[in-house]
Design an enzyme around this catalytic site. Structure first.
Site: not given
Ligand code: CTP
Length: 406
Positions: A211, A284, A294, A310-312, A349, A353
């Protein structure tokens, strides 16, 4: 953070080293940030860089000897010593360090160093053998014991032809140390883990999904937390930011690597950080598998299966309440212009979270820019808008808000 922090009086002492030209860059960094900089140059320094250059960069007359008009007019070295809120000597030669250690006052710079009650920062630059000489080391120890802040020189190729320690530290390093010395240490004793930048999710050995995050916001948070006395650990994806050496920087590439790195910081109770700020734009999703070779363009269309990373932040939010848990700060980025929508997502969030604060911002205000506009939403229901300003100022607002949360 008071805005005044950056409008401080700094005396920059320049001594006779080939690295003297870097003093112009240091002065420029300070002046650009609003510092009022007055230079004092030794005679030797003027062999390497002219007082005209320093005068042009600082917009202030440069002190070069005891007998000039400014002395006679009563704005001489004692006034300069009193005016200074910090004295930085960069570059500092072995000779000037020895004289400062011994308390000599036979040049305007040495007289200011002796007369000032302001903090002193010394950035040595010299040949490696001069630096490692026991006498120079002893002199540096004397200065350290006196509370002088030494910015250790870098290692590398030296102008004298030798390779080793002795290169003047980078101007940005000296600049950040000056800011650190001038700042209230309201984050002293706090351990803070900050993530920043994008992650890269490999498709094959040469391609990835990523990104547009530049990592500037998290880097600004790391610098400001360091300036305010925190012990900072920055876990970052691929970014192009220069950070002070005192910040522990750990580079990762994928979301899974970032996940492992962050979770390792909370694995042991004894080294548990006090604060974790997730400023990284963690991908994500990742390709379910990365091709070993390749990928060739054999087909008209290509389907790539993605699986969730994983969502950290979410995982950190699930750490047991009864255990010592870091204060958690996350970010929420939205497209569009609807502030109510952004605030809604930010609040959602915060809850989902289990974070202590979420910083909401729009992609068009934040991505790849030096400025940002944010909304801080915290667990106590407080909501604060920070109007568009430099990211380092936004970082300080976020840190101020963290302090109110304990
Ligand atoms: N984050 C994380 N691990 C992930 C994705 C995001 O820890 N795999 C953290 C980011 O660093 C940020 C927050 O979560 O602090 C953003 O939340 P997220 O739900 O991922 O936001 P978006 O990407 O905007 O989610 P969405 O696309 O569902 O709106």
């Amino acid at each position: 953070m008071s805005e005044k922090t950056e409008k401080r009086n700094v005396v920059l002492g320049i001594t006779g080293s080939i690295a003297a030209y870097k003093a112009a860059e240091l002065a420029r960094l300070l002046v650009t940030r609003g510092f009022d900089v007055r230079c004092i140059m030794t005679e030797c320094a003027q062999q390497f860089i002219t007082s005209t250059t320093m005068q042009a960069v600082t917009g202030r007359a440069v002190a070069t000897n005891f007998w000039e008009e400014s002395e006679a007019a009563g704005i001489g070295h004692i006034q300069l010593a009193d005016w200074a809120e910090a004295l930085v000597v960069a570059p500092a030669t072995a000779d000037s360090i020895a004289k400062m250690a011994a308390g000599f006052a036979d040049s305007p710079l040495l007289a200011v160093a002796l007369a000032t009650r302001a903090p002193i920062v010394v950035a040595p630059a010299m040949n490696v053998n001069m630096l490692t000489h026991p006498k120079t080391q002893e002199n540096l120890e004397i200065l350290r014991a006196r509370g002088v802040h030494i910015v250790d020189p870098d290692e590398g190729a030296l102008a004298c032809g030798w390779n080793g320690a002795g290169r003047l530290a980078e101007p940005t390093e000296i600049f950040e140390r000056v800011r650190n010395v001038l700042s209230a240490q309201d984050f002293a004793g706090r351990r803070i883990v900050i993530t920043t930048g994008p992650t890269r999710e490999a498709l094959d050995p040469v391609r990835f999904i990523s990104n547009r995050s530049s990592g500037k916001m998290g880097a600004a948070l790391a610098r400001e937390a360091y300036r305010r006395g925190a012990q900072v650990h920055l876990i970052h994806g691929p970014i192009h930011e220069q950070l002070p050496r005192a910040i522990k920087c750990q580079e990762v590439v994928s979301a899974e690597e970032m996940h492992r790195a962050v979770m390792a910081t909370v694995a042991s109770k004894s080294s548990m950080p006090d604060i974790v700020v997730m400023a990284a734009a963690v991908a994500d999703y990742r390709p379910s598998e990365a091709a070993q070779e390749k990928i060739k363009k054999t087909e008209k269309s290509l389907n790539i299966k993605l699986v969730q990373n994983p969502d950290i932040l979410h995982e950190l939010g699930q750490l047991k309440r009864d255990e010592r848990k870091p204060l958690l700060v996350g970010f929420a980025v939205e497209t569009g212009e609807e502030i109510e929508n952004l605030l809604g997502q930010t609040r959602a969030k915060l809850k989902h979270k289990n974070a202590d604060m979420i910083v909401g911002n729009f992609a068009h205000d934040a991505f790849d820019l030096d400025t940002n506009r944010v909304w801080l939403v915290d667990r106590n229901g407080r909501q604060q808008e920070v109007a568009t300003t430099d990211k380092w100022r936004v970082a300080n607002k976020i840190l101020d808000a963290i302090l109110t949360l304990g």
